[in-house]
Design a protein around this motif. Structure first.
Motif, PDB file in Angstrom:
ATOM      1  N   CYS A  95       0.832  -1.200   0.000  1.00  0.00           N
ATOM      2  CA  CYS A  95       0.000   0.000   0.000  1.00  0.00           C
ATOM      3  C   CYS A  95       0.863   1.245   0.000  1.00  0.00           C
ATOM      4  O   CYS A  95       2.084   1.174   0.091  1.00  0.00           O
ATOM      5  CB  CYS A  95      -0.930  -0.002   1.214  1.00  0.00           C
ATOM      6  SG  CYS A  95      -0.089   0.114   2.819  1.00  0.00           S
ATOM      7  N   CYS A 153      -3.800   3.213   0.390  1.00  0.00           N
ATOM      8  CA  CYS A 153      -4.301   2.759  -0.906  1.00  0.00           C
ATOM      9  C   CYS A 153      -3.447   1.603  -1.399  1.00  0.00           C
ATOM     10  O   CYS A 153      -2.236   1.599  -1.217  1.00  0.00           O
ATOM     11  CB  CYS A 153      -4.230   3.900  -1.923  1.00  0.00           C
ATOM     12  SG  CYS A 153      -5.166   5.366  -1.443  1.00  0.00           S
ATOM     13  N   ASN A 154      -4.079   0.638  -2.040  1.00  0.00           N
ATOM     14  CA  ASN A 154      -3.315  -0.448  -2.650  1.00  0.00           C
ATOM     15  C   ASN A 154      -2.389   0.126  -3.710  1.00  0.00           C
ATOM     16  O   ASN A 154      -2.734   1.091  -4.388  1.00  0.00           O
ATOM     17  CB  ASN A 154      -4.240  -1.459  -3.327  1.00  0.00           C
ATOM     18  CG  ASN A 154      -5.059  -2.254  -2.338  1.00  0.00           C
ATOM     19  OD1 ASN A 154      -4.725  -2.332  -1.163  1.00  0.00           O
ATOM     20  ND2 ASN A 154      -6.134  -2.845  -2.809  1.00  0.00           N
TER      21      ASN A 154
END
Length: 171
Positions: A95, A153-154
């Motif tokens: 991430c 966030c990925n």
């Protein structure tokens, strides 16, 4: 320019941050990460930021935008583009932001969050978790074993190239 581990020889440790320009979690810590970097690089810690996002789908995370972000954020560390996504896969990064702190022998001593603050919360950004790990490393003290993983966030993988550790597929 290409940057390698050899560029950080003689440092008291190395912090590798997987990050990008558009992630709300990175934006949330942005000024604090810049301040942390200035403070800890002065203490002999090497720091590098790496963006591995697919720039075809996320052009705002591409090299030209990264140059602009580097200047605007006041980052004093190299901010690198991992075009092949091989570096993020080698680190098993998941991430943005994802923090990896290594000792002077390049052994991983901390992989965790900057702190407990998140976007849209009242918890102030302090960098307390990463600061505690970096302070212990620089003082030659043990790093706390109870480490909270980063949340964000990925990494935006290229279509069909998600790593096995991310998808759960076996090799």
């Amino acid at each position: 320019k290409t940057v390698s581990l050899a560029d950080f020889q003689g440092k008291n440790g190395l912090l590798v941050v997987f990050m990008c320009n558009h992630c709300p979690f990175v934006i949330h810590v942005r000024p604090h990460l810049a301040a942390f970097a200035k403070e800890y690089m002065d203490k002999g810690l090497g720091i590098v930021g790496i963006s591995s996002n697919d720039v075809t789908e996320y052009p705002q995370d591409g090299p030209e935008a990264m140059k602009t972000e580097h200047a605007a954020a006041g980052y004093v560390f190299p901010y690198l583009h991992d075009a092949t996504q091989a570096v993020s896969k080698d680190y098993r990064a998941a991430c943005t932001p994802d923090f990896f702190l290594f000792d002077r022998d390049h052994r991983l001593v901390y992989r965790g969050q900057f702190d407990s603050s998140r976007p849209k919360t009242d918890i102030p950004v302090t960098g307390s978790d990463l600061r505690a790990a970096a302070d212990a490393l620089l003082a030659g003290m043990p790093i706390v074993a109870d480490q909270m993983p980063s949340i964000g966030c990925n990494i935006k993988w290229k279509a069909g190239s998600e790593p096995d550790y991310f998808t759960g597929a076996s090799a």
